[in-house]
Design an enzyme around this catalytic site. Structure first.
Site, mmCIF file in Angstrom:
data_model
loop_
_atom_site.group_PDB
_atom_site.id
_atom_site.type_symbol
_atom_site.label_atom_id
_atom_site.label_comp_id
_atom_site.label_asym_id
_atom_site.label_seq_id
_atom_site.Cartn_x
_atom_site.Cartn_y
_atom_site.Cartn_z
ATOM 1 N N ARG A 1 -81.359 13.351 45.004
ATOM 2 C CA ARG A 1 -81.392 11.912 46.018
ATOM 3 C C ARG A 1 -81.915 10.594 45.711
ATOM 4 O O ARG A 1 -82.311 10.007 46.005
ATOM 5 C CB ARG A 1 -82.622 12.613 46.472
ATOM 6 C CG ARG A 1 -83.984 12.837 45.628
ATOM 7 C CD ARG A 1 -85.544 13.130 46.776
ATOM 8 N NE ARG A 1 -86.314 13.136 45.714
ATOM 9 C CZ ARG A 1 -86.303 11.863 44.801
ATOM 10 N NH1 ARG A 1 -86.699 11.037 45.236
ATOM 11 N NH2 ARG A 1 -87.712 12.476 43.242
ATOM 12 N N ARG B 1 -70.690 30.392 49.609
ATOM 13 C CA ARG B 1 -72.596 30.643 49.772
ATOM 14 C C ARG B 1 -72.858 30.295 48.236
ATOM 15 O O ARG B 1 -73.831 30.543 47.727
ATOM 16 C CB ARG B 1 -72.195 31.614 50.620
ATOM 17 C CG ARG B 1 -71.602 31.597 51.978
ATOM 18 C CD ARG B 1 -72.139 32.905 52.653
ATOM 19 N NE ARG B 1 -71.765 33.226 53.635
ATOM 20 C CZ ARG B 1 -71.561 33.987 54.641
ATOM 21 N NH1 ARG B 1 -72.789 35.102 53.940
ATOM 22 N NH2 ARG B 1 -71.259 33.842 55.605
ATOM 23 N N CYS C 1 -85.476 15.343 41.703
ATOM 24 C CA CYS C 1 -84.496 14.430 41.732
ATOM 25 C C CYS C 1 -83.226 14.993 42.245
ATOM 26 O O CYS C 1 -82.040 14.952 43.025
ATOM 27 C CB CYS C 1 -84.574 13.715 41.040
ATOM 28 S SG CYS C 1 -85.814 12.886 41.244
ATOM 29 N N ILE D 1 -81.046 0.340 40.040
ATOM 30 C CA ILE D 1 -81.768 -0.510 39.001
ATOM 31 C C ILE D 1 -82.969 -0.377 38.629
ATOM 32 O O ILE D 1 -83.241 -1.533 39.793
ATOM 33 C CB ILE D 1 -80.223 -0.735 38.034
ATOM 34 C CG1 ILE D 1 -78.594 -0.271 37.779
ATOM 35 C CG2 ILE D 1 -80.849 -1.615 36.889
ATOM 36 C CD1 ILE D 1 -78.029 -1.131 37.693
ATOM 37 N N ALA E 1 -90.077 3.805 34.248
ATOM 38 C CA ALA E 1 -90.922 3.746 36.019
ATOM 39 C C ALA E 1 -91.764 4.896 35.810
ATOM 40 O O ALA E 1 -91.093 5.852 35.985
ATOM 41 C CB ALA E 1 -90.842 3.031 36.595
HETATM 42 N N1 LIG Z 1 -88.062 6.762 36.173
HETATM 43 C C1 LIG Z 1 -88.296 7.871 35.768
HETATM 44 N N2 LIG Z 1 -86.731 7.658 35.740
HETATM 45 C C2 LIG Z 1 -86.468 9.160 35.093
HETATM 46 O O1 LIG Z 1 -84.907 9.381 34.869
HETATM 47 C C3 LIG Z 1 -87.357 10.030 34.728
HETATM 48 C C4 LIG Z 1 -88.605 10.393 35.551
HETATM 49 N N3 LIG Z 1 -88.871 9.150 36.044
HETATM 50 N N4 LIG Z 1 -89.598 10.909 35.701
HETATM 51 C C5 LIG Z 1 -88.840 12.280 35.705
HETATM 52 C C6 LIG Z 1 -87.912 12.032 34.689
HETATM 53 C C7 LIG Z 1 -88.187 12.543 33.140
HETATM 54 N N5 LIG Z 1 -86.738 11.762 33.067
HETATM 55 C C8 LIG Z 1 -86.531 10.965 31.617
HETATM 56 C C9 LIG Z 1 -87.681 10.470 30.563
HETATM 57 C C10 LIG Z 1 -87.034 9.981 29.349
HETATM 58 C C11 LIG Z 1 -86.386 10.056 29.235
HETATM 59 C C12 LIG Z 1 -85.830 9.652 27.766
HETATM 60 O O2 LIG Z 1 -86.154 8.692 27.452
HETATM 61 N N6 LIG Z 1 -84.800 9.707 26.998
HETATM 62 C C13 LIG Z 1 -84.656 8.983 25.082
HETATM 63 C C14 LIG Z 1 -84.976 10.581 24.592
HETATM 64 C C15 LIG Z 1 -84.338 11.828 24.396
HETATM 65 C C16 LIG Z 1 -84.801 11.881 23.715
HETATM 66 O O3 LIG Z 1 -84.210 12.262 22.271
HETATM 67 O O4 LIG Z 1 -85.884 12.909 23.325
HETATM 68 C C17 LIG Z 1 -82.833 8.536 25.664
HETATM 69 O O5 LIG Z 1 -82.633 7.792 24.568
HETATM 70 O O6 LIG Z 1 -81.846 9.496 26.388
HETATM 71 C C18 LIG Z 1 -84.891 10.250 29.678
HETATM 72 C C19 LIG Z 1 -84.628 11.100 31.222
HETATM 73 C C20 LIG Z 1 -85.941 11.964 34.193
HETATM 74 N N7 LIG Z 1 -86.688 11.849 34.772
HETATM 75 O O1 LIG Z 2 -83.592 14.053 36.516
HETATM 76 C C1 LIG Z 2 -84.079 13.148 37.778
HETATM 77 C C2 LIG Z 2 -85.198 12.245 37.638
HETATM 78 C C3 LIG Z 2 -85.515 12.071 37.738
HETATM 79 N N1 LIG Z 2 -85.333 10.768 37.896
HETATM 80 C C4 LIG Z 2 -85.782 9.529 38.714
HETATM 81 C C5 LIG Z 2 -85.177 8.793 39.979
HETATM 82 C C6 LIG Z 2 -86.209 8.028 40.342
HETATM 83 O O2 LIG Z 2 -86.220 6.526 39.078
HETATM 84 C C7 LIG Z 2 -87.562 8.788 39.995
HETATM 85 C C8 LIG Z 2 -88.527 9.313 40.684
HETATM 86 O O3 LIG Z 2 -88.567 8.531 41.814
HETATM 87 P P1 LIG Z 2 -89.172 8.603 42.921
HETATM 88 O O4 LIG Z 2 -89.603 8.001 44.345
HETATM 89 O O5 LIG Z 2 -89.643 10.392 43.317
HETATM 90 O O6 LIG Z 2 -87.425 8.886 44.023
HETATM 91 O O7 LIG Z 2 -86.689 9.430 38.838
HETATM 92 C C9 LIG Z 2 -83.744 10.374 37.696
HETATM 93 O O8 LIG Z 2 -83.073 9.826 37.844
HETATM 94 N N2 LIG Z 2 -83.480 11.747 36.789
#
Ligand SMILES: Nc1nc(=O)c2c([nH]1)NC[C@@H]1CN(c3ccc(C(=O)N[C@@H](CCC(=O)O)C(=O)O)cc3)CN21
Ligand SMILES: O=c1ccn([C@H]2C[C@H](O)[C@@H](COP(=O)(O)O)O2)c(=O)[nH]1
Length: 282
Positions: free
Chosen positions: A183, A138, A157, A225, A281
């Site tokens: 999810r 649990r 997520c 993707i 996105a």
């Molecule tokens: N469309 C979407 N995809 C996601 O993965 C996502 C969201 N939205 N919304 C909330 C969070 C934000 N997340 C993210 C957003 C950006 C990076 C990113 O740009 N990472 C870069 C550099 C990070 C750094 O060094 O600070 C990388 O190269 O991994 C990673 C996770 C995951 N989540």
């Molecule tokens: O930890 C994370 C946070 C976010 N994501 C991605 C998954 C989706 O592409 C978007 C969230 O959009 P929803 O319409 O709410 O599903 O962010 C992730 O992969 N990992």
């Protein structure tokens, strides 16, 4: 070669070749220019990583281990929902003018609940059970709280961890395993990001509970993707995987609340070149 690379390549090939397309359908996310962000998606992807063998970091491109650990600690240790407590800018697009992402992620892990032994938040309850009742079935967290969804800027997520302890023959220590339930997963931006952060969490909890890290099973309902990521993924999965790095976790830390992102390192982490400016996105 890194096992995580193999899993990633097989998953991406499967999504592109056998997935379904949301093009033309009603979708929520958008690109920065307002265009709908469509995906190719696969339902019900399950990936297993044996953390006792390898740390599951991709070598096809570098996963920012310190940044993903920082986000993990923001959620699980600081239990914060404010981007001012985060060192990176990855959550900026989802925060309000005060920096809050609403009642999501860290907020939920900080809420205290009544148990027979008293009041605990979900993280402290996991640590208490792992130390006092490790064979319990649990031991889990859940941050997908319906009553609070209307106050979250993005719904969680990766929303649940189920911990499960086993004993390997010939080993003195117990083994800590976990299922991560997700999810929705943006495969290019966050698949390996999420895998590495929850692998770090399993290693951290195992260390503070005097256990060994075992398996991490990642269950993804909607592994997708985004349309603008498909060419990037094609380029990535054509690369030749390199050997997996070694994982180092500061062995002096015995209290989960003492870990910092500097207590985590990937040694001999050789990767292919980073792909810069990947659009996310919103
Ligand atoms: N469309 C979407 N995809 C996601 O993965 C996502 C969201 N939205 N919304 C909330 C969070 C934000 N997340 C993210 C957003 C950006 C990076 C990113 O740009 N990472 C870069 C550099 C990070 C750094 O060094 O600070 C990388 O190269 O991994 C990673 C996770 C995951 N989540
Ligand atoms: O930890 C994370 C946070 C976010 N994501 C991605 C998954 C989706 O592409 C978007 C969230 O959009 P929803 O319409 O709410 O599903 O962010 C992730 O992969 N990992």
């Amino acid at each position: 070669m890194s096992y995580a690379d193999k899993v990633f390549i097989d998953m991406c090939r499967d999504i592109i070749d056998n997935g379904t397309d949301t093009r033309g359908e009603k979708v929520r996310p958008k690109w920065e220019d307002g265009t709908p962000a469509y995906t190719i998606k696969r339902f019900g992807v399950v990936n297993r990583y044996d953390l006792s063998r390898e740390f599951p970091a991709l070598t096809l491109r570098r996963t920012a281990i310190k940044s993903c650990t920082d986000e993990l600690l923001w959620i699980w240790q600081k239990k914060s929902n404010n981007i001012n407590d985060l060192h990176s800018h990855i959550w900026d697009s989802w925060a309000d003018e005060n920096g809050s992402i609403g009642k999501a992620y860290g907020y939920q892990l900080g809420v205290k609940h009544q148990y027979k032994e008293g009041l605990f938040d979900q993280v402290d309850r996991v640590i208490y059970d792992l130390k006092n009742n490790p064979y319990s079935r649990r031991i889990m967290t859940n941050i997908y709280v319906h009553q609070d969804l209307h106050e979250m800027n993005l719904y969680p997520c990766a929303y649940s961890m189920t911990f499960n302890v086993t004993k390997k023959e010939g080993h003195d220590k117990l083994t800590l395993n976990a299922v991560l339930n997700q999810r929705s997963n943006d495969v290019l931006t966050a698949n390996n990001w999420n895998v590495c952060q929850y692998a770090v969490l399993v290693h951290m909890l195992a260390q503070v509970c005097d256990m060994e890290a075992g398996e991490l099973v990642h269950v993804i309902a909607d592994a997708h993707i985004y349309d603008r990521h498909v060419p990037v993924i094609e380029e990535l999965i054509a690369r030749e995987p390199l050997p997996a790095p070694k994982f180092w976790l500061n062995p002096k830390v015995k209290d989960f609340y003492d870990f910092t992102r500097d207590d985590v390192k990937l040694i001999d982490y050789e990767t292919h070149e980073q792909i810069k400016n990947i659009p996310v996105a919103v």
